[in-house]
Design a protein around this motif. Structure first.
Motif, mmCIF file in Angstrom:
data_model
loop_
_atom_site.group_PDB
_atom_site.id
_atom_site.type_symbol
_atom_site.label_atom_id
_atom_site.label_comp_id
_atom_site.label_asym_id
_atom_site.label_seq_id
_atom_site.Cartn_x
_atom_site.Cartn_y
_atom_site.Cartn_z
ATOM 1 N N SER A 160 0.812 -1.216 0.000
ATOM 2 C CA SER A 160 0.000 0.000 0.000
ATOM 3 C C SER A 160 0.842 1.262 0.000
ATOM 4 O O SER A 160 0.349 2.335 -0.277
ATOM 5 N N GLY A 161 2.101 1.135 0.316
ATOM 6 C CA GLY A 161 2.979 2.297 0.302
ATOM 7 C C GLY A 161 4.411 1.866 0.088
ATOM 8 O O GLY A 161 4.836 0.813 0.582
ATOM 9 N N ARG A 162 5.172 2.634 -0.632
ATOM 10 C CA ARG A 162 6.555 2.260 -0.916
ATOM 11 C C ARG A 162 7.427 2.287 0.319
ATOM 12 O O ARG A 162 8.480 1.680 0.349
ATOM 13 N N ASP A 163 6.992 3.012 1.373
ATOM 14 C CA ASP A 163 7.791 3.113 2.582
ATOM 15 C C ASP A 163 7.564 1.953 3.539
ATOM 16 O O ASP A 163 8.249 1.839 4.555
ATOM 17 N N ILE A 164 6.595 1.101 3.266
ATOM 18 C CA ILE A 164 6.290 -0.009 4.158
ATOM 19 C C ILE A 164 7.095 -1.243 3.749
ATOM 20 O O ILE A 164 7.105 -1.644 2.587
ATOM 21 N N VAL A 165 7.791 -1.830 4.702
ATOM 22 C CA VAL A 165 8.616 -3.020 4.442
ATOM 23 C C VAL A 165 7.878 -4.237 4.987
ATOM 24 O O VAL A 165 7.684 -4.372 6.202
ATOM 25 N N GLY A 166 7.477 -5.115 4.108
ATOM 26 C CA GLY A 166 6.681 -6.266 4.498
ATOM 27 C C GLY A 166 7.364 -7.168 5.499
ATOM 28 O O GLY A 166 6.725 -7.685 6.421
ATOM 29 N N ALA A 167 8.663 -7.399 5.337
ATOM 30 C CA ALA A 167 9.384 -8.284 6.255
ATOM 31 C C ALA A 167 9.366 -7.743 7.676
ATOM 32 O O ALA A 167 9.273 -8.509 8.641
ATOM 33 N N VAL A 168 9.436 -6.418 7.808
ATOM 34 C CA VAL A 168 9.390 -5.809 9.139
ATOM 35 C C VAL A 168 8.013 -6.017 9.762
ATOM 36 O O VAL A 168 7.888 -6.319 10.955
ATOM 37 N N LEU A 169 6.962 -5.848 8.969
ATOM 38 C CA LEU A 169 5.613 -6.090 9.473
ATOM 39 C C LEU A 169 5.448 -7.529 9.939
ATOM 40 O O LEU A 169 4.823 -7.801 10.971
ATOM 41 N N LYS A 170 6.006 -8.456 9.177
ATOM 42 C CA LYS A 170 5.923 -9.862 9.566
ATOM 43 C C LYS A 170 6.660 -10.105 10.884
ATOM 44 O O LYS A 170 6.166 -10.812 11.771
ATOM 45 N N ALA A 171 7.846 -9.519 11.009
ATOM 46 C CA ALA A 171 8.618 -9.687 12.241
ATOM 47 C C ALA A 171 7.872 -9.108 13.433
ATOM 48 O O ALA A 171 7.829 -9.702 14.513
ATOM 49 N N CYS A 172 7.253 -7.939 13.236
ATOM 50 C CA CYS A 172 6.487 -7.315 14.318
ATOM 51 C C CYS A 172 5.298 -8.181 14.708
ATOM 52 O O CYS A 172 4.958 -8.285 15.891
ATOM 53 N N SER A 173 4.661 -8.779 13.718
ATOM 54 C CA SER A 173 3.507 -9.633 14.019
ATOM 55 C C SER A 173 3.928 -10.849 14.829
ATOM 56 O O SER A 173 3.177 -11.329 15.686
ATOM 57 N N LEU A 174 5.134 -11.349 14.591
ATOM 58 C CA LEU A 174 5.640 -12.469 15.388
ATOM 59 C C LEU A 174 5.892 -12.040 16.830
ATOM 60 O O LEU A 174 5.567 -12.761 17.776
ATOM 61 N N LEU A 175 6.449 -10.852 17.003
ATOM 62 C CA LEU A 175 6.732 -10.351 18.351
ATOM 63 C C LEU A 175 5.455 -10.172 19.158
ATOM 64 O O LEU A 175 5.451 -10.314 20.385
ATOM 65 N N GLU A 176 4.344 -9.856 18.482
ATOM 66 C CA GLU A 176 3.083 -9.619 19.181
ATOM 67 C C GLU A 176 2.525 -10.882 19.831
ATOM 68 O O GLU A 176 1.631 -10.798 20.686
ATOM 69 N N HIS A 177 3.033 -12.048 19.456
ATOM 70 C CA HIS A 177 2.567 -13.287 20.073
ATOM 71 C C HIS A 177 3.147 -13.477 21.471
ATOM 72 O O HIS A 177 2.598 -14.238 22.272
ATOM 73 N N PHE A 178 4.250 -12.795 21.774
ATOM 74 C CA PHE A 178 4.895 -12.943 23.077
ATOM 75 C C PHE A 178 4.213 -12.028 24.092
ATOM 76 O O PHE A 178 4.133 -10.812 23.897
ATOM 77 N N ASP A 179 3.716 -12.599 25.178
ATOM 78 C CA ASP A 179 3.123 -11.795 26.242
ATOM 79 C C ASP A 179 3.334 -12.496 27.579
ATOM 80 O O ASP A 179 4.005 -13.540 27.661
#
Length: 265
Positions: free
Chosen positions: A11-30
């Protein structure tokens, strides 16, 4: 739980998909589940196993994730430190709100809460009083130079680390009253530290004066500043002394709170 992410967000050239994926993985840790195996994380994320393995290997290399002795994944200390820093600012902002409201209501000036960052003092809260002057140009999220305005100067005076870093830079003038000479600025900071508060007059914005006091952490270093700003003519005589006393009292009370929080200079 987060939704699966398998393809890069275009949706935007400034968005890096791999970073979004990594962040989504981190969100599983609580707190309820601080440790994950590769198989469980793959199943929960909806990504393929190779992708999860590569992303987690990258996060380990970056220092964000650790491996347990059994080979599972757990959050590393840097993430805890970032979380603590965010909570400190949130807690401090919540604690400072009543004092800002009191200052703004009592004097009609604009109250500010600022915290230190590498590039300058960051305004994290602002509350306008009833006076007609609106201090334009200083909003929530604004980054201000440390050598101008009462709030930033109050923090610079009470942080040796900030002072050392900032004096390596050029000191640009924002008005004809900005201190741009390193010796003069150093002497001013020493006087601010001795007094326990900072008063500014048209050194950042013409016609605007302010009073600020530092909020100190447990080591005596500034972790924030609380201030009020308004028309220069409202910062004279007895009115100025009243503002200094009230701002210093607010800062002292907030220092008591900040000293109990896990902050770093």
């Amino acid at each position: 739980m987060v939704a699966p992410i398998e393809s890069d967000d275009r949706s935007g050239r400034d968005i890096v998909g791999a970073v979004l994926k990594a962040c989504s993985l981190l969100e599983h840790f609580d707190a309820s589940r601080p440790v994950w195996t590769l198989n469980d994380l793959t199943s929960a994320s909806g990504m393929n196993k190779t992708t999860v393995h590569r992303l987690m290997a990258t996060l380990i290399h970056a220092g964000w994730i650790d491996r347990t002795s059994e080979g599972s994944y757990r959050v590393a200390m840097p993430l805890f430190e970032i979380g603590s820093a965010a909570l400190v600012q949130l807690d401090l902002r919540t604690a400072a709100r009543p004092y800002m409201e009191s200052l703004a209501t009592t004097f009609g000036d604009t109250a500010f809460l600022m915290v230190p960052a590498d590039e300058g003092a960051v305004c994290i809260d602002r509350l306008e009083g009833h006076n007609p002057l609106v201090v334009a140009g200083i909003n929530i999220g604004s980054v201000m130079p440390y050598h101008a305005a009462a709030g930033p100067i109050a923090m610079l005076a009470f942080s040796n680390a900030l002072r050392e870093r900032w004096f390596r830079r050029e000191l640009p003038a924002y008005t004809d009253r900005t201190l741009t000479d390193a010796t003069a600025l150093s002497e001013h900071l020493d006087s601010v530290r001795a007094a326990g508060y900072s008063v500014s007059n048209s050194d950042y914005l013409d016609g605007v004066a302010a009073v600020a006091a530092p909020i100190l952490g447990r080591d005596g270093t500034a972790v924030a500043s609380i201030s009020i700003g308004g028309r220069v003519e409202a910062f004279e005589g007895d009115a100025l002394q009243d503002k200094i006393e009230r701002v210093c009292d607010a800062a002292a009370r907030l220092t008591h709170i900040a000293a109990s929080l896990p902050v770093r200079a």
